[in-house]
Design an enzyme around this catalytic site. Sequence first.
Site, mmCIF file in Angstrom:
data_model
loop_
_atom_site.group_PDB
_atom_site.id
_atom_site.type_symbol
_atom_site.label_atom_id
_atom_site.label_comp_id
_atom_site.label_asym_id
_atom_site.label_seq_id
_atom_site.Cartn_x
_atom_site.Cartn_y
_atom_site.Cartn_z
ATOM 1 N N ASP A 298 0.861 -1.162 0.000
ATOM 2 C CA ASP A 298 0.000 0.000 0.000
ATOM 3 C C ASP A 298 0.912 1.231 0.000
ATOM 4 O O ASP A 298 2.067 1.161 0.407
ATOM 5 C CB ASP A 298 -0.926 -0.018 1.234
ATOM 6 C CG ASP A 298 -2.087 0.962 1.067
ATOM 7 O OD1 ASP A 298 -2.932 1.012 1.963
ATOM 8 O OD2 ASP A 298 -2.124 1.673 0.029
ATOM 9 N N PHE B 5 -3.160 6.209 3.347
ATOM 10 C CA PHE B 5 -4.109 5.784 4.387
ATOM 11 C C PHE B 5 -3.414 5.690 5.740
ATOM 12 O O PHE B 5 -3.918 6.157 6.756
ATOM 13 C CB PHE B 5 -4.696 4.426 4.015
ATOM 14 C CG PHE B 5 -5.690 3.900 5.016
ATOM 15 C CD1 PHE B 5 -5.292 3.012 6.002
ATOM 16 C CD2 PHE B 5 -7.004 4.311 4.971
ATOM 17 C CE1 PHE B 5 -6.198 2.527 6.930
ATOM 18 C CE2 PHE B 5 -7.926 3.828 5.893
ATOM 19 C CZ PHE B 5 -7.524 2.934 6.870
ATOM 20 N N ASP C 185 -7.628 -7.590 1.123
ATOM 21 C CA ASP C 185 -6.679 -7.658 2.245
ATOM 22 C C ASP C 185 -7.424 -7.200 3.488
ATOM 23 O O ASP C 185 -8.265 -6.292 3.405
ATOM 24 C CB ASP C 185 -5.467 -6.738 2.009
ATOM 25 C CG ASP C 185 -5.732 -5.325 2.522
ATOM 26 O OD1 ASP C 185 -6.312 -4.523 1.747
ATOM 27 O OD2 ASP C 185 -5.401 -5.032 3.701
ATOM 28 N N HIS D 194 -4.842 -20.570 12.199
ATOM 29 C CA HIS D 194 -6.201 -21.043 11.922
ATOM 30 C C HIS D 194 -6.983 -19.999 11.132
ATOM 31 O O HIS D 194 -7.644 -20.321 10.130
ATOM 32 C CB HIS D 194 -6.931 -21.365 13.234
ATOM 33 C CG HIS D 194 -8.383 -21.590 13.020
ATOM 34 N ND1 HIS D 194 -8.892 -22.778 12.542
ATOM 35 C CD2 HIS D 194 -9.454 -20.748 13.145
ATOM 36 C CE1 HIS D 194 -10.209 -22.673 12.404
ATOM 37 N NE2 HIS D 194 -10.579 -21.461 12.756
HETATM 38 C C1 LIG Z 1 -10.221 -5.060 14.892
HETATM 39 O O1 LIG Z 1 -10.315 -4.581 13.553
HETATM 40 C C2 LIG Z 1 -9.426 -3.591 13.200
HETATM 41 O O2 LIG Z 1 -8.624 -3.113 13.954
HETATM 42 C C3 LIG Z 1 -9.521 -3.141 11.794
HETATM 43 C C4 LIG Z 1 -10.447 -3.724 10.942
HETATM 44 C C5 LIG Z 1 -10.514 -3.316 9.600
HETATM 45 C C6 LIG Z 1 -9.665 -2.338 9.154
HETATM 46 C C7 LIG Z 1 -9.844 -1.965 7.739
HETATM 47 C C8 LIG Z 1 -9.034 -0.872 7.307
HETATM 48 N N1 LIG Z 1 -9.765 -0.330 6.158
HETATM 49 C C9 LIG Z 1 -9.104 0.159 5.136
HETATM 50 N N2 LIG Z 1 -7.792 -0.030 4.887
HETATM 51 C C10 LIG Z 1 -7.544 0.776 3.798
HETATM 52 C C11 LIG Z 1 -6.368 1.069 3.109
HETATM 53 C C12 LIG Z 1 -6.404 2.008 2.062
HETATM 54 N N3 LIG Z 1 -5.248 2.331 1.395
HETATM 55 C C13 LIG Z 1 -5.273 3.277 0.437
HETATM 56 N N4 LIG Z 1 -4.115 3.603 -0.206
HETATM 57 N N5 LIG Z 1 -6.424 3.925 0.070
HETATM 58 C C14 LIG Z 1 -7.600 3.637 0.654
HETATM 59 O O3 LIG Z 1 -8.634 4.250 0.292
HETATM 60 C C15 LIG Z 1 -7.626 2.640 1.704
HETATM 61 C C16 LIG Z 1 -8.810 2.318 2.376
HETATM 62 C C17 LIG Z 1 -8.758 1.398 3.421
HETATM 63 N N6 LIG Z 1 -9.722 0.981 4.253
HETATM 64 C C18 LIG Z 1 -8.737 -1.733 10.010
HETATM 65 C C19 LIG Z 1 -8.651 -2.140 11.338
#
Ligand SMILES: COC(=O)c1ccc(CCNc2nc3cc4nc(N)[nH]c(=O)c4cc3[nH]2)cc1
Length: 375
Positions: free
Chosen positions: A90, A94, A270, A338
């Site tokens: 990435d 973000f 991912d 797992h």
């Molecule tokens: C306990 O659960 C957690 O801590 C937890 C769960 C899900 C996420 C999801 C993170 N979501 C996410 N990652 C991302 C990475 C991204 N990278 C770029 N360059 N542009 C984006 O527009 C973008 C959007 C995202 N949305 C993050 C943390």
Amino acid sequence: MFELLATDPSSSARRGRLTTPHGVIETPIFMPVGTQATVKAVHPQELRSLDAQIILGNTYHLWVRPGTEIIGAAGGLHKFMNWDRPILTDSGGFQVFSLAKLRKLKEEGCYFNNHVDGTPMFLGPETAMEIQATLGSDIAMLFDECTPWPCKHEDARSSMELTLRWARRCRDWIDKHQPQTGGGAQLHFGIVQGSTFEDLRQRCAREMVAMGFSGYAIGGLSVGEPEEDMMRIAEWTCPLLPQNQARYAMGLGTPPQIVELIARGIDMFDCVLPTRLARNGTAYTHDGPMNLRNNKFAKDFRPLSEDTHPLCQGFSRAYIRHLINTQEVLGLRLISLHNLHFYLSLASRARLAIEQGCFAEFRAEVVARYQNRPE
Ligand SMILES: COC(=O)c1ccc(CCNc2nc3cc4nc(N)[nH]c(=O)c4cc3[nH]2)cc1
């Protein structure tokens, strides 16, 4: 290069094959997250035994620590972490917004103090491309702004337009510094923004595709938006992306969300959930998540699950609960293995279902079963 191998008559699900410098990736695919050059607590050989075909790394984290000088001197990220299969990185936008302090967003890029020791840093489109070229990842994401949710149409528009101007600058950088294509050339994926607005999503997709990248991600998802918005955004965006190129939904999702997004035409995923939730004792099962710290498992000597990785066989729920409650590292490792097995085999079962023309039944079964709670 992406080959479309089969499409599903009941949905927009696709079976494909993406060729990268370090190998071929069968899609739909789940990518384990290896933010700091390791999928936490999992050995690369264990990742291979799980049939992980590609893992994810993060430009921001690796640039802050250990830095591109060290990874460059090691010969790139693959050599540094002893992983010879594909890596997607990435681009850092973000992560800057979710981690760094005192961020200032300007036309040229982001100024911030890094989250480790507060050193002032700058990350923009060209720097993100340079860093990923040094990391040598197989797929590099363009530098974008992940539009926060919720936001007004005018803010989503200006954020999306910034992402398009940054994409143009990435395009120019690639044409100047990485003109070769095919073979060992690093692939670059554009990222479509536009928040929850159909007109912005469609305009961004069209203008991103017009710049010509090797694949396209749907960004700005999994940032707190309702699930129905997530699904509609995929429905609006996928039809505007080339049939013969890969589509990647960033940061997604739960098992049912992944299956529903495959049905809408997404090929790559991912998510930190399988590895991050393992750290607090949550194991994924076909009947939903199971938190092993729960007292009800204290004398439950059944195996973690009938469907688990060979390395997790022979360990009871009671034993793993004990390991998690005492912060024993083996507990974290067993649940991580797992959960990665669960996510990776979900993707491989989806690939098989599309090939065999029974994706509709697979989709219905996964979503229905996941709603029950494990006994
Ligand atoms: C306990 O659960 C957690 O801590 C937890 C769960 C899900 C996420 C999801 C993170 N979501 C996410 N990652 C991302 C990475 C991204 N990278 C770029 N360059 N542009 C984006 O527009 C973008 C959007 C995202 N949305 C993050 C943390």
